[in-house]
Design a protein around this motif. Structure first.
Motif, PDB file in Angstrom:
ATOM      1  N   THR A 196      73.804 101.758  70.661  1.00 35.56           N
ATOM      2  CA  THR A 196      74.841 101.971  71.679  1.00 35.56           C
ATOM      3  C   THR A 196      74.249 102.209  73.062  1.00 35.56           C
ATOM      4  O   THR A 196      74.974 102.169  74.056  1.00 35.56           O
ATOM      5  CB  THR A 196      75.723 103.167  71.288  1.00 35.56           C
ATOM      6  OG1 THR A 196      74.887 104.302  70.994  1.00 35.56           O
ATOM      7  CG2 THR A 196      76.564 102.841  70.063  1.00 35.56           C
TER       8      THR A 196
ATOM      9  N   TYR B 282      71.660 104.992  58.069  1.00 30.13           N
ATOM     10  CA  TYR B 282      72.723 105.098  57.063  1.00 30.13           C
ATOM     11  C   TYR B 282      72.287 106.021  55.921  1.00 30.13           C
ATOM     12  O   TYR B 282      73.060 106.870  55.455  1.00 30.13           O
ATOM     13  CB  TYR B 282      73.052 103.703  56.538  1.00 30.13           C
ATOM     14  CG  TYR B 282      74.044 103.675  55.401  1.00 30.13           C
ATOM     15  CD1 TYR B 282      75.416 103.636  55.645  1.00 30.13           C
ATOM     16  CD2 TYR B 282      73.612 103.680  54.072  1.00 30.13           C
ATOM     17  CE1 TYR B 282      76.331 103.609  54.594  1.00 30.13           C
ATOM     18  CE2 TYR B 282      74.512 103.654  53.022  1.00 30.13           C
ATOM     19  CZ  TYR B 282      75.874 103.617  53.289  1.00 30.13           C
ATOM     20  OH  TYR B 282      76.772 103.594  52.251  1.00 30.13           O
TER      21      TYR B 282
ATOM     22  N   ASP C 211      75.651 109.521  62.239  1.00 30.15           N
ATOM     23  CA  ASP C 211      76.933 108.976  62.687  1.00 30.15           C
ATOM     24  C   ASP C 211      76.755 108.044  63.887  1.00 30.15           C
ATOM     25  O   ASP C 211      77.631 107.943  64.745  1.00 30.15           O
ATOM     26  CB  ASP C 211      77.897 110.109  63.048  1.00 30.15           C
ATOM     27  CG  ASP C 211      77.331 111.026  64.126  1.00 30.15           C
ATOM     28  OD1 ASP C 211      76.167 110.815  64.541  1.00 30.15           O
ATOM     29  OD2 ASP C 211      78.048 111.956  64.547  1.00 30.15           O
TER      30      ASP C 211
ATOM     31  N   PRO D 164      76.940 101.471  64.571  1.00 32.45           N
ATOM     32  CA  PRO D 164      77.936 100.816  65.431  1.00 32.45           C
ATOM     33  C   PRO D 164      79.082 100.220  64.618  1.00 32.45           C
ATOM     34  O   PRO D 164      78.923  99.879  63.435  1.00 32.45           O
ATOM     35  CB  PRO D 164      77.123  99.713  66.117  1.00 32.45           C
ATOM     36  CG  PRO D 164      76.041  99.394  65.143  1.00 32.45           C
ATOM     37  CD  PRO D 164      75.691 100.692  64.469  1.00 32.45           C
ATOM     38  N   GLU D 165      80.218 100.094  65.252  1.00 31.01           N
ATOM     39  CA  GLU D 165      81.357  99.445  64.604  1.00 31.01           C
ATOM     40  C   GLU D 165      81.044  97.960  64.405  1.00 31.01           C
ATOM     41  O   GLU D 165      80.455  97.311  65.257  1.00 31.01           O
ATOM     42  CB  GLU D 165      82.616  99.599  65.463  1.00 31.01           C
ATOM     43  CG  GLU D 165      83.112 101.027  65.583  1.00 31.01           C
ATOM     44  CD  GLU D 165      84.416 101.101  66.352  1.00 31.01           C
ATOM     45  OE1 GLU D 165      84.993 100.030  66.631  1.00 31.01           O
ATOM     46  OE2 GLU D 165      84.846 102.221  66.684  1.00 31.01           O
ATOM     47  N   GLY D 166      81.456  97.453  63.277  1.00 30.37           N
ATOM     48  CA  GLY D 166      81.222  96.045  62.984  1.00 30.37           C
ATOM     49  C   GLY D 166      79.959  95.790  62.180  1.00 30.37           C
ATOM     50  O   GLY D 166      79.797  94.710  61.619  1.00 30.37           O
ATOM     51  N   TRP D 167      79.074  96.787  62.135  1.00 29.95           N
ATOM     52  CA  TRP D 167      77.867  96.626  61.322  1.00 29.95           C
ATOM     53  C   TRP D 167      78.124  97.161  59.922  1.00 29.95           C
ATOM     54  O   TRP D 167      78.828  98.151  59.741  1.00 29.95           O
ATOM     55  CB  TRP D 167      76.700  97.383  61.935  1.00 29.95           C
ATOM     56  CG  TRP D 167      75.404  97.214  61.168  1.00 29.95           C
ATOM     57  CD1 TRP D 167      74.491  96.221  61.315  1.00 29.95           C
ATOM     58  CD2 TRP D 167      74.904  98.063  60.125  1.00 29.95           C
ATOM     59  NE1 TRP D 167      73.450  96.390  60.443  1.00 29.95           N
ATOM     60  CE2 TRP D 167      73.675  97.520  59.688  1.00 29.95           C
ATOM     61  CE3 TRP D 167      75.377  99.224  59.515  1.00 29.95           C
ATOM     62  CZ2 TRP D 167      72.914  98.093  58.683  1.00 29.95           C
ATOM     63  CZ3 TRP D 167      74.621  99.804  58.501  1.00 29.95           C
ATOM     64  CH2 TRP D 167      73.406  99.243  58.096  1.00 29.95           C
ATOM     65  N   SER D 168      77.562  96.495  58.937  1.00 30.19           N
ATOM     66  CA  SER D 168      77.721  96.943  57.558  1.00 30.19           C
ATOM     67  C   SER D 168      76.389  96.846  56.831  1.00 30.19           C
ATOM     68  O   SER D 168      75.472  96.131  57.263  1.00 30.19           O
ATOM     69  CB  SER D 168      78.767  96.095  56.827  1.00 30.19           C
ATOM     70  OG  SER D 168      78.322  94.755  56.687  1.00 30.19           O
TER      71      SER D 168
END
Length: 255
Positions: free
Chosen positions: A191, A215, A220, A223-227
């Protein structure tokens, strides 16, 4: 009898790889045990610097980044060793003239490098577990370590096979090391980067390795969209791609 003979034939590359690792790793460490300390200096020194500068605020990132940096360093160092053995000792000529395949030679030297870095890797992996990892996350941690180590070893082998001089190999591998461990978000949150650069960061396997370690530690900062699946897919793609390059495009026999 036929089944036994086939099993022995299939196991031959494994025995050859371990023999190469013994020759280039165990025998050297018997004479120079301090090599274990010297090879651990780089990742731990950066971990120490980041811990002091941030006052402990970014220790989690420092631990994740140091483990990734160590794996990249030990993997790419394979390229320097191969260049040295090829240009200075001419050892590769011996293996070229033998039944040993390029991938077996690569795996033997990669295991040798892993042996040199084993104490540092165990210490850094233990820190990952200490900073939030659970027992159930150990398989994921081991898989992450093996993926990045395997892909970097194959990359080092492929690059070094195209280097005619030891100096060139050292310079190129040092440059690649910086590109993979310093510039991407390995030691800092993704970020912090402009979103326009995120696709470039996601193209780096080390970014995903660091995110997977974050992870595991329960941070926390993902990023959003990462898996997790996305991270695995990129690292597996790099591993398969560079192993394929090492097998098909690496220069094994000098013309």
């Amino acid at each position: 009898m036929e089944i036994t003979r086939m099993a022995e034939t299939n196991m031959l590359p494994v025995r050859q790889a371990f023999l190469i690792a013994y020759m280039t790793g165990v025998l050297w460490l018997r004479r120079n045990p301090m090599s274990l300390v010297f090879t651990a200096i780089s990742p731990f020194s950066l971990l120490f610097v980041l811990f002091v500068i941030s006052g402990g605020k970014y220790t989690d990132f420092a631990v994740a980044g140091s483990l990734v940096m160590a794996l990249v360093g030990y993997g790419l160092a394979l390229g320097q060793d191969i260049s040295f053995y090829k240009t200075e000792y001419k050892i590769q000529d011996v293996f070229v003239a033998s039944p040993v395949s390029p991938l077996t030679y690569m795996m033997g030297l990669a295991l040798s490098e892993l042996l040199f870095g084993l104490p540092a890797l165990i210490a850094l992996a233990s820190l990952v577990m200490l900073f939030g990892g659970s027992v159930s996350s150990i398989p994921l941690l081991v898989a992450t370590i093996l993926l990045i180590w395997g892909s970097m070893s194959a990359m080092g082998f492929f690059l070094s096979s195209h280097m005619l001089h030891m100096r060139n190999a050292t310079q190129v591998i040092s440059f690649v090391n910086v590109i993979l461990t310093i510039l991407p978000p390995v030691f800092y949150p993704i970020t912090f980067m402009p979103m326009e650069l995120w696709p470039l960061a996601y193209a780096m396997p080390t970014t995903h390795a660091s995110l997977m370690l974050q992870y595991i530690m329960g941070m926390d900062t993902l990023p959003e969209g990462w898996s997790l699946g996305f991270g695995f897919a990129v690292q597996v793609a790099y591993l398969i791609g560079f192993v394929a390059l090492a097998k098909t495009k690496a220069i094994w026999r000098e013309s």
